[in-house]
Design an enzyme around this catalytic site. Structure first.
Site, PDB file in Angstrom:
ATOM      1  N   ASP A 418       0.847  -1.194   0.000  1.00 31.00           N
ATOM      2  CA  ASP A 418       0.000   0.000   0.000  1.00 31.00           C
ATOM      3  C   ASP A 418       0.888   1.252   0.000  1.00 31.00           C
ATOM      4  O   ASP A 418       2.090   1.170   0.192  1.00 31.00           O
ATOM      5  CB  ASP A 418      -0.883  -0.053   1.259  1.00 31.00           C
ATOM      6  N   GLU A 421       2.587   4.939  -4.066  1.00 29.95           N
ATOM      7  CA  GLU A 421       2.562   5.872  -5.220  1.00 29.95           C
ATOM      8  C   GLU A 421       3.907   6.576  -5.379  1.00 29.95           C
ATOM      9  O   GLU A 421       4.262   6.880  -6.525  1.00 29.95           O
ATOM     10  CB  GLU A 421       1.431   6.873  -5.050  1.00 29.95           C
ATOM     11  N   ASP A 492      -9.018   3.526  -2.027  1.00 32.33           N
ATOM     12  CA  ASP A 492      -9.982   4.000  -1.030  1.00 32.33           C
ATOM     13  C   ASP A 492     -11.268   4.540  -1.644  1.00 32.33           C
ATOM     14  O   ASP A 492     -11.466   5.753  -1.754  1.00 32.33           O
ATOM     15  CB  ASP A 492      -9.320   5.067  -0.153  1.00 32.33           C
TER      16      ASP A 492
END
Ligand code: GLC
Length: 762
Positions: A418, A421, A492
């Site tokens: 997670d 990015e 999300d």
């Protein structure tokens, strides 16, 4: 800017063009009969592909001919320009570096746009001021990108792909950016970027289809007929114009050719297809144990519980919190006894803390990104001050791969990557933070979009090396080609009706973009789910490749028993159906590894010439023979369903329905409309609590009236033995319920029993 074409020269499958107005010689190279690369090497560095790997990638990056085979059957100067032919494509290159692509029947697949961009006018100052007073964002007039390509659009053209972008299935008339982004606001249709960058799209014309893969991992821009309906444009502020034109006889072949180039998702372990339970906010070992107990007590099948950041010691990766989560090995082994596996989250941000082993090792070896001045770059993530492993460096990847042993030794079964990015809390990482791009230092802006890709690759390699099983990795951020290493989820979302609707086109476009094993957070991550929304989301989730219920700390609890008896029993019904369908979904995963075709498919992939399905956002196919039309509207108890050509059977009632038309179907809260194509064979298991249980004892073959051929695949569902022949392949020929079975390959134990069940028609 290129001006008149002066001449050309060939070198193997490459053709170099010389233009009066440009010092750079653009190059076209046939990679296969169906794939042509177009390179304008503005940087002088040639290809720097991270998406195309293996031998092909190496050759490209080394500037060698990608293929040793002679692929160009003709290169000749004609009046219209230089004509290049392969066995499947004709390419015409003219003045101003206008490149037109045709199929071998000379039907245009994509033509260069010969006009100039319509950039529109800037907003006047007064309007800008007014807009900003109320807090509206102001977008500046689009710029001409120094690196850009314009392709002509016809009125009926549709565009698909581009990974996880929000909004509708058909991306025509929309604009996007590729810049992996963690945006916590509820995702809207007009978001330009999200977590993943997959710069590949399919251009579907009335009769033909082709694809473009713009392999530039700086920030890239795609305006798909929004700026002007006559063209699409893709571009970048930096890097090269380096794109692959991808042909094929139809949309499926184009997807197949794109995944030939960037890789295909390998088989996962079968248990990963089961139900996954997750929540951010299972704060203690007792809480998570209670979840496992409740799942079993409520008679709900489940294969896996996810351990979110709560399990770590102060959010330090590769640690276990001994106070709240006690003895990890014990919890995990107790779960194993119950048939439940553990997947743990791992973020890239390493806590800056003296004497914390991961931090100390990384500092000692110089494994973290630095400022241009050479200091380790620090930002903030969950653990507070954190530093960022430089995954573009192969040494760092090996180190990270080796770190996975901590989890493997505890008995963990897979990893959830997670925040890669990479996300950061004190503002975005500056463009000039220094990372590595394999053989050279690279600023953040050059590697941002491949950071998640490299992290997933390191994780995959660690698990492959040290676990002996097929690695199960889930990622939030990625790039083209990441499907070789990881599955994905859409990040999300929120528990709102807009987001259950969005899930269908988003997952379908991800599948078309090579990342087939994907899912949304079932029930929604942020906000509070309602019983009705949850029931509908379980119905949709049970057909998505990754079936995980996940939500955020602080939101309404979201396990299936949190919404009352009715929703619990609906959840059980669909979770059981998922487990019945496991061998079918497993077959689709096998097909995906072989051909690149996704498990979950938009109708347009199977019926590209049917105009009715080109913009269909609320139904999809599981494989090519099961059509799912989930209810995604509050209060709806009926669904308007469109069935493409052919005969279909209502899965629940057996009713025969002629395709090529729409029907209003009853859809009470416990019914998700499902249809099966005539002649289908659907392999099923009896319901079970988890995958490992009696996997090969009984196979049920459900046959539907009609004629059809189906190939069923079986292996041990765990490791790579199948690549050494340890699998069975059965050809099943359905003659209206009479089933002929033929072994195509025999290399694995067979089933204890195979039972044929004819679904009768009504
Ligand atoms: C991010 C992830 C989410 C996770 C949370 C805490 O928001 O997208 O899935 O639960 O971080 O780790």
């Amino acid at each position: 800017m290129f001006g008149k074409l002066k001449g050309y020269r060939t070198d193997g499958n490459k053709v170099y063009f010389e233009y009066e107005g440009s010092k750079t010689s653009p190059v076209l190279e046939a990679i296969t009969d169906n794939i042509v690369n177009v390179l304008v090497d503005y940087t002088g560095g040639g290809h720097r592909t991270r998406a195309v790997e293996g031998e092909l990638g190496k050759r490209l990056n080394a500037g060698k001919n990608a293929s040793e085979e002679e692929l160009l059957t003709q290169v000749a100067q004609e009046k219209s320009g230089v004509i290049l032919k392969t066995a499947s494509l004709t390419v015409v290159v003219g003045d101003d570096f206008m490149v037109d692509f045709y199929d071998k029947e000379n039907q245009p697949l994509s033509l260069a746009y010969r006009g100039t961009r319509n950039l529109g006018a800037d907003l006047d100052k007064a309007s800008k001021e007014l807009l900003s007073k109320e807090g509206h964002g102001i977008s500046d007039r689009a710029a001409d990108y120094p690196v850009q390509e314009l392709r002509a659009l016809d009125a009926k053209d549709c565009i698909y792909g581009l990974g996880d972008k929000t909004g509708v299935l058909n991306k025509r008339e929309y604009e996007y950016e590729m810049w992996n982004s963690d945006i916590p606001d509820p995702q809207e249709d007009n978001f330009k970027s999200l977590y993943k960058s997959i710069p590949f799209f399919l251009l579907l014309k009335e009769k033909t289809c082709c694809g473009f893969f713009f392999d530039n991992h700086y920030k890239t821009f795609f305006n798909l007929g929004k700026e002007c309906p006559d063209y699409l444009v893709f571009g970048a502020m930096e890097g090269n114009l380096d794109y692959y034109f991808i042909g094929g006889r139809n949309m499926k072949e184009v997807v197949g050719n794109y995944t030939f180039l960037t890789g295909r998702a390998p088989m996962q372990q079968m248990w990963t297809l089961g139900y996954h339970q997750s929540r951010w906010g299972y704060r203690t070992e007792e809480e998570i144990r209670e979840i496992a107990r409740k799942l079993r007590d409520s008679d709900l099948p489940c294969d896996c519980i996810h351990f979110d950041i709560d399990y770590m010691d102060h959010y330090k990766v590769f640690t276990w919190n001994p106070d709240t989560y006690k003895d990890g090995r014990q919890v995990i082994s107790d779960f194993k006894e119950m048939g439940i596996k553990a997947v743990t989250i791992i973020d890239p941000g390493v806590k800056l803390e003296k004497d914390y082993y991961v931090y100390e090792e990384g500092v000692k070896e110089g494994y973290f990104a630095t400022t241009p001045e050479g200091e380790i770059y620090v930002n903030e993530v969950w653990p507070g001050d954190a530093v960022f492993p430089d995954f573009g460096d192969a040494k760092v990847r090996s180190w990270w791969a080796e770190k996975q042993k901590f989890l493997i030794d505890l008995g963990v079964a897979g990893v959830w990557n997670d925040m890669n990015e990479p996300a950061s809390f004190r503002g975005p990482l500056p463009d000039d933070v220094v990372f590595t791009d394999e053989d050279q230092p690279a600023p953040h802006k050059a590697i941002h979009n491949i950071y998640g890709h490299n992290m997933a690759k390191a994780t995959y390699e660690g698990w492959k090396e040290y676990s002996g099983k097929r690695p199960f990795v889930i990622t939030r951020a990625c790039y083209s080609g990441s499907q070789k290493y990881t599955t994905g989820w859409t990040g999300d979302n929120h528990s709102i009706w807009a987001h259950i609707r969005m899930a269908i086109p988003q997952l379908c476009n991800l599948g078309l973009s090579g990342l087939s094993f994907v899912g949304t957070d079932v029930g929604g991550f942020g906000s509070d789910s309602t019983p009705e929304l949850f029931a509908r989301w379980i119905q949709l989730g049970c057909f998505s490749p990754l079936f995980r219920n996940h939500c955020a700390v602080g939101c309404r609890m979201q396990e299936p028993w949190q919404f009352g008896e009715e929703v619990l029993s609906i959840s059980r019904k669909y979770m059981n159906l998922r487990y019945e369908l496991l061998p079918y979904i497993y077959d689709l995963m096998h097909e995906c590894e072989q051909t690149g075709l996704p498990v979950m498919r938009p109708l347009v992939l199977e019926y590209p010439e049917d105009e009715q399905v080109r913009n269909r956002n609320d139904e999809f196919l599981l494989g090519d023979r099961m059509l799912v039309s989930p209810v995604v509207e509050q209060g709806a108890r009926e669904k308007l369903v469109y069935l493409p050509e052919g005969v279909w059977y209502d899965y629940w009632t057996g009713e025969t329905l002629e395709g090529g038309q729409s029907y209003i179907r009853k859809a009470p809260l416990d019914t998700c409309p499902i249809f099966v194509k005539a002649g289908a064979v659907i392999p099923k298991y009896p319901v079970r609590t988890h995958v490992g249980k009696e996997k090969d004892e009984l196979l049920i073959l459900e046959t539907y009236p009609g004629e059809g051929i189906y190939t069923h695949y079986q292996d041990n569902g765990e490791d790579f033995e199948y690549r050494r022949g340890a699998y069975n392949e059965y050809r099943l020929i359905n003659h209206n319920g009479r089933l002929d079975m033929e072994m195509l390959h025999e290399g694995y134990q067979g089933y204890g029993k195979i039972e044929i069940r004819n679904k009768s028609q009504k």
